[in-house]
Design a protein around this motif. Sequence first.
Motif, PDB file in Angstrom:
ATOM      1  N   GLY A 130      -8.195  -5.120   2.791  1.00 22.18           N
ATOM      2  CA  GLY A 130      -9.478  -5.596   3.271  1.00 22.18           C
ATOM      3  C   GLY A 130     -10.597  -4.677   2.820  1.00 22.18           C
ATOM      4  N   LEU A 131     -11.807  -5.031   3.165  1.00 25.13           N
ATOM      5  CA  LEU A 131     -12.985  -4.298   2.704  1.00 25.13           C
ATOM      6  C   LEU A 131     -13.040  -2.871   3.224  1.00 25.13           C
ATOM      7  N   SER A 132     -12.654  -2.670   4.480  1.00 30.60           N
ATOM      8  CA  SER A 132     -12.835  -1.372   5.136  1.00 30.60           C
ATOM      9  C   SER A 132     -11.502  -0.761   5.538  1.00 30.60           C
ATOM     10  N   THR A 133     -11.308   0.511   5.202  1.00 31.10           N
ATOM     11  CA  THR A 133     -10.116   1.235   5.640  1.00 31.10           C
ATOM     12  C   THR A 133     -10.312   1.741   7.061  1.00 31.10           C
ATOM     13  N   ILE A 134      -9.323   1.467   7.906  1.00 34.23           N
ATOM     14  CA  ILE A 134      -9.333   1.947   9.283  1.00 34.23           C
ATOM     15  C   ILE A 134      -8.742   3.346   9.347  1.00 34.23           C
ATOM     16  N   ALA A 135      -7.588   3.526   8.704  1.00 35.03           N
ATOM     17  CA  ALA A 135      -6.885   4.811   8.726  1.00 35.03           C
ATOM     18  C   ALA A 135      -5.831   4.816   7.637  1.00 35.03           C
ATOM     19  N   ALA A 136      -5.315   6.003   7.338  1.00 36.51           N
ATOM     20  CA  ALA A 136      -4.226   6.136   6.374  1.00 36.51           C
ATOM     21  C   ALA A 136      -2.898   5.835   7.058  1.00 36.51           C
ATOM     22  N   LEU A 137      -1.878   5.524   6.270  1.00 32.83           N
ATOM     23  CA  LEU A 137      -0.566   5.223   6.830  1.00 32.83           C
ATOM     24  C   LEU A 137       0.004   6.403   7.606  1.00 32.83           C
ATOM     25  N   ASP A 138      -0.292   7.620   7.160  1.00 35.90           N
ATOM     26  CA  ASP A 138       0.288   8.774   7.850  1.00 35.90           C
ATOM     27  C   ASP A 138      -0.349   9.056   9.208  1.00 35.90           C
ATOM     28  N   GLU A 139      -1.349   8.261   9.598  1.00 34.28           N
ATOM     29  CA  GLU A 139      -1.919   8.370  10.937  1.00 34.28           C
ATOM     30  C   GLU A 139      -1.236   7.430  11.924  1.00 34.28           C
ATOM     31  N   VAL A 140      -0.225   6.702  11.444  1.00 35.03           N
ATOM     32  CA  VAL A 140       0.503   5.749  12.279  1.00 35.03           C
ATOM     33  C   VAL A 140       1.762   6.421  12.822  1.00 35.03           C
ATOM     34  N   ASP A 141       1.932   6.381  14.141  1.00 35.93           N
ATOM     35  CA  ASP A 141       3.126   6.960  14.758  1.00 35.93           C
ATOM     36  C   ASP A 141       4.313   6.008  14.681  1.00 35.93           C
ATOM     37  N   VAL A 142       4.066   4.716  14.882  1.00 34.23           N
ATOM     38  CA  VAL A 142       5.127   3.708  14.809  1.00 34.23           C
ATOM     39  C   VAL A 142       4.569   2.473  14.106  1.00 34.23           C
ATOM     40  N   LEU A 143       5.325   1.946  13.157  1.00 32.88           N
ATOM     41  CA  LEU A 143       5.001   0.666  12.535  1.00 32.88           C
ATOM     42  C   LEU A 143       6.062  -0.334  12.946  1.00 32.88           C
ATOM     43  N   VAL A 144       5.653  -1.433  13.568  1.00 30.05           N
ATOM     44  CA  VAL A 144       6.576  -2.506  13.940  1.00 30.05           C
ATOM     45  C   VAL A 144       6.296  -3.698  13.038  1.00 30.05           C
ATOM     46  N   SER A 145       7.291  -4.080  12.243  1.00 31.88           N
ATOM     47  CA  SER A 145       7.179  -5.227  11.354  1.00 31.88           C
ATOM     48  C   SER A 145       8.403  -6.107  11.543  1.00 31.88           C
ATOM     49  N   ASP A 146       8.753  -6.908  10.549  1.00 27.99           N
ATOM     50  CA  ASP A 146       9.912  -7.800  10.662  1.00 27.99           C
ATOM     51  C   ASP A 146      10.830  -7.609   9.474  1.00 27.99           C
ATOM     52  N   THR A 147      11.990  -8.249   9.521  1.00 27.06           N
ATOM     53  CA  THR A 147      13.026  -7.993   8.527  1.00 27.06           C
ATOM     54  C   THR A 147      12.705  -8.525   7.139  1.00 27.06           C
ATOM     55  N   ALA A 148      11.642  -9.329   6.999  1.00 21.66           N
ATOM     56  CA  ALA A 148      11.239  -9.788   5.668  1.00 21.66           C
ATOM     57  C   ALA A 148      10.387  -8.752   4.939  1.00 21.66           C
ATOM     58  N   LEU A 149      10.120  -7.619   5.577  1.00 20.53           N
ATOM     59  CA  LEU A 149       9.385  -6.552   4.895  1.00 20.53           C
ATOM     60  C   LEU A 149      10.193  -6.099   3.680  1.00 20.53           C
ATOM     61  N   PRO A 150       9.597  -6.085   2.476  1.00 23.07           N
ATOM     62  CA  PRO A 150      10.358  -5.767   1.259  1.00 23.07           C
ATOM     63  C   PRO A 150      10.937  -4.351   1.289  1.00 23.07           C
ATOM     64  N   PRO A 151      12.058  -4.133   0.585  1.00 19.58           N
ATOM     65  CA  PRO A 151      12.697  -2.804   0.578  1.00 19.58           C
ATOM     66  C   PRO A 151      11.764  -1.681   0.144  1.00 19.58           C
ATOM     67  N   GLU A 152      10.923  -1.919  -0.873  1.00 21.25           N
ATOM     68  CA  GLU A 152      10.025  -0.857  -1.320  1.00 21.25           C
ATOM     69  C   GLU A 152       8.982  -0.531  -0.256  1.00 21.25           C
ATOM     70  N   ALA A 153       8.564  -1.547   0.486  1.00 22.99           N
ATOM     71  CA  ALA A 153       7.616  -1.311   1.579  1.00 22.99           C
ATOM     72  C   ALA A 153       8.285  -0.524   2.702  1.00 22.99           C
ATOM     73  N   ARG A 154       9.533  -0.827   2.995  1.00 18.95           N
ATOM     74  CA  ARG A 154      10.268  -0.077   4.024  1.00 18.95           C
ATOM     75  C   ARG A 154      10.352   1.401   3.656  1.00 18.95           C
ATOM     76  N   GLU A 155      10.644   1.652   2.384  1.00 23.76           N
ATOM     77  CA  GLU A 155      10.788   3.039   1.934  1.00 23.76           C
ATOM     78  C   GLU A 155       9.479   3.803   2.097  1.00 23.76           C
ATOM     79  N   ILE A 156       8.393   3.183   1.702  1.00 27.93           N
ATOM     80  CA  ILE A 156       7.081   3.823   1.835  1.00 27.93           C
ATOM     81  C   ILE A 156       6.748   4.039   3.305  1.00 27.93           C
ATOM     82  N   ALA A 157       7.040   3.036   4.137  1.00 24.42           N
ATOM     83  CA  ALA A 157       6.751   3.154   5.568  1.00 24.42           C
ATOM     84  C   ALA A 157       7.557   4.286   6.198  1.00 24.42           C
ATOM     85  N   ARG A 158       8.812   4.446   5.791  1.00 19.05           N
ATOM     86  CA  ARG A 158       9.628   5.551   6.313  1.00 19.05           C
ATOM     87  C   ARG A 158       9.015   6.897   5.955  1.00 19.05           C
TER      88      ARG A 158
END
Length: 289
Positions: free
Chosen positions: A221-249
């Motif tokens: 989107g147009l505006s960044t709220i925060a970086a990923l490393d500012e997230v304590d927990v990310l809750v998504s679903d099992t269709a999240l791609p493997p490469e996205a899971r790795e980055i999220a970990r």
Amino acid sequence: MSAALARQRQALILEAVRRDGAVRVSDLVEQLGVSDMTIRRDIGELSRRGLVARVHGGAAAPEGRSSEEPGYVAKSALQTEEKRAIGAVAAALVRPGSSVALSAGTTTVEVARALLDVPGLTVVTNSPRVAEVLHEPARHDRTVILTGGIRTPSDALVGPVAVRSLQTLHVDRLFLGVHGLHPDAGLTTPNLVEGETDRALMAAASSVVVVADHTKWGVVGLSTIAALDEVDVLVSDTALPPEAREIARERTGRLLLAGARPGDTGHPGDAPDAGPDTDTHTEDEESLP
């Protein structure tokens, strides 16, 4: 004659998508008095021409620019099952008697619904829809605080009034819905003012839980709220791609996938305390803050 009728139906479908952002097949069947197959054929034709995007159960406006903000009604028709499952997993992180904040969004509304049976909560939100779900006059053990502000197309209350009210508050956990998740851009929104209010929500929370289905990954989107490393927990679903899971970990404190069973992705037996009716899988063993 049938071709003319098809064009009329397709014009009505397109008008509804442009007005509301998305439409459901079931609603169109009832409104237009034709079969499910006929509506799906019409949506397929509009999709082939690039006028709508086919989604599960209906049609939506095609993806556009980073500053475009879909309305609440449009987003509520998308990924409904995934959002419901994400809401249940996220709500399982909340203990009775906690103070929590919920941002606006269709996924956070599902979190709110899943919190209805948790006693003793104090809830802060900039979402009238979240407040409506949680406000029960007979529940004297629950306090709901709705910030003021200017209403956005996604039904968020934003702006200086919302920010000022949040600056004096402190909550145990924030559940934050986002427009997009990206490795470089981080958490994003198409609305600049909403981004500022979301940052105020994050500052008020001891722990930040982002709730976002798999379709949000890679969206900017147009505006960044925060970086990923500012997230304590990310809750998504099992269709999240493997490469996205790795980055999220790597970038977030913990990854939870709604709908997964222990052992699905390499960490058997580590489901969080989501209760007997929720299948979940913890992708990161780091303890919650």
